[in-house]
Write an enzyme that holds these catalytic residues in place. Structure first.
Site, PDB file in Angstrom:
ATOM      1  N   HIS A 105     -16.870  -1.806 -29.748  1.00 24.04           N
ATOM      2  CA  HIS A 105     -15.919  -2.217 -28.707  1.00 24.04           C
ATOM      3  C   HIS A 105     -15.175  -1.005 -28.193  1.00 24.04           C
ATOM      4  CE1 HIS A 105     -14.198  -2.572 -32.731  1.00 24.04           C
ATOM      5  NE2 HIS A 105     -13.095  -2.082 -32.192  1.00 24.04           N
ATOM      6  N   HIS A 107     -11.595   0.172 -26.626  1.00 18.64           N
ATOM      7  CA  HIS A 107     -10.195  -0.209 -26.420  1.00 18.64           C
ATOM      8  C   HIS A 107      -9.703   0.370 -25.098  1.00 18.64           C
ATOM      9  CE1 HIS A 107      -9.057  -1.390 -30.657  1.00 18.64           C
ATOM     10  NE2 HIS A 107     -10.083  -0.598 -30.955  1.00 18.64           N
TER      11      HIS A 107
HETATM   12  P1  5GP Z   1     -10.976  -1.451 -34.409  1.00 15.37           P
HETATM   13  O1  5GP Z   1      -9.904  -1.277 -35.446  1.00 15.37           O
HETATM   14  O2  5GP Z   1     -12.270  -1.922 -35.045  1.00 15.37           O
HETATM   15  O3  5GP Z   1     -11.173  -0.265 -33.506  1.00 15.37           O
HETATM   16  O4  5GP Z   1     -10.457  -2.591 -33.448  1.00 15.37           O
HETATM   17  C1  5GP Z   1     -10.603  -3.937 -33.739  1.00 15.37           C
HETATM   18  C2  5GP Z   1      -9.567  -4.651 -32.905  1.00 15.37           C
HETATM   19  O5  5GP Z   1      -9.916  -6.019 -32.868  1.00 15.37           O
HETATM   20  C3  5GP Z   1      -8.152  -4.568 -33.466  1.00 15.37           C
HETATM   21  O6  5GP Z   1      -7.318  -3.880 -32.539  1.00 15.37           O
HETATM   22  C4  5GP Z   1      -7.753  -6.026 -33.668  1.00 15.37           C
HETATM   23  O7  5GP Z   1      -6.425  -6.292 -33.266  1.00 15.37           O
HETATM   24  C5  5GP Z   1      -8.743  -6.772 -32.810  1.00 15.37           C
HETATM   25  N1  5GP Z   1      -9.084  -8.103 -33.293  1.00 15.37           N
HETATM   26  C6  5GP Z   1      -9.472  -8.444 -34.552  1.00 15.37           C
HETATM   27  N2  5GP Z   1      -9.745  -9.753 -34.619  1.00 15.37           N
HETATM   28  C7  5GP Z   1      -9.546 -10.250 -33.371  1.00 15.37           C
HETATM   29  C8  5GP Z   1      -9.682 -11.565 -32.820  1.00 15.37           C
HETATM   30  O8  5GP Z   1     -10.036 -12.527 -33.482  1.00 15.37           O
HETATM   31  N3  5GP Z   1      -9.397 -11.700 -31.494  1.00 15.37           N
HETATM   32  C9  5GP Z   1      -8.998 -10.648 -30.726  1.00 15.37           C
HETATM   33  N4  5GP Z   1      -8.741 -10.898 -29.442  1.00 15.37           N
HETATM   34  N5  5GP Z   1      -8.866  -9.391 -31.223  1.00 15.37           N
HETATM   35  C10 5GP Z   1      -9.130  -9.208 -32.524  1.00 15.37           C
END
Ligand code: 5GP
Ligand code: ZN
Length: 145
Positions: A105, A107
């Site tokens: 993903h 951001h």
């Molecule tokens: P990472 O830490 O992997 O770069 O980002 C994962 C992101 O996914 C985090 O910022 C977290 O807040 C978001 N996230 C995790 N679970 C969910 C969810 O169920 N729904 C949404 N909309 N965001 C989520």
């Protein structure tokens, strides 16, 4: 495009509509929805609709398709709020790099002030590097292509 899903993946469930999300944009290839954390207001995630774990998992076609959508979505987020002054676009790969959901993903993090609730630190370690040190790293990377 044919989409591959991982049944245990939370973002695949969001893509399939099994878990609700605040979707802001969607097409055949990507879905963009509000990050639940809202690190800053408007914090949005862009995900490929096919399950890929991280950046190392993309083929060139998927990368071209997904990353081509980022400016479009970033412009829409920016235009949505006149207080947005800038934007960080971040893609975490691997736990050590703060990846917590293993469906790739991107951001989109709107920035309002330099001391809002997002920070990124690039330390300047250049004093520890001489030409030999830079060249060794350069050669190791170049040898991989
Ligand atoms: P990472 O830490 O992997 O770069 O980002 C994962 C992101 O996914 C985090 O910022 C977290 O807040 C978001 N996230 C995790 N679970 C969910 C969810 O169920 N729904 C949404 N909309 N965001 C989520
Ligand atoms: Zn997935």
């Amino acid at each position: 495009m044919i989409h591959n899903y991982d049944d245990n993946c939370i973002f695949c469930k969001i893509i399939k509509g099994e878990i609700p999300s605040y979707t802001v944009y969607e097409d055949d290839d990507v879905k963009a929805f509000l990050d639940i954390s809202q690190g800053t207001p408007g914090h949005t995630l862009v995900v490929p609709k096919t399950h890929v774990k991280d950046i190392f998992d993309y083929d060139a076609d998927l990368a071209a398709t997904v990353f081509a959508k980022i400016p479009l979505i970033a412009r829409a987020v920016k235009a949505s709020n006149p207080d947005i002054k800038g934007m960080n676009i971040v893609n975490n790969n691997g736990e050590v790099a703060y990846q917590s959901v293993f469906h790739s993903h991107i951001h989109i993090v709107p920035r309002y002030t330099s001391n809002d609730d997002f920070a990124m630190i690039f330390k300047d370690n250049s004093k520890n590097y001489d030409e030999a040190a830079y060249t060794k790293i350069q050669d190791a990377i170049k040898a991989q292509f």
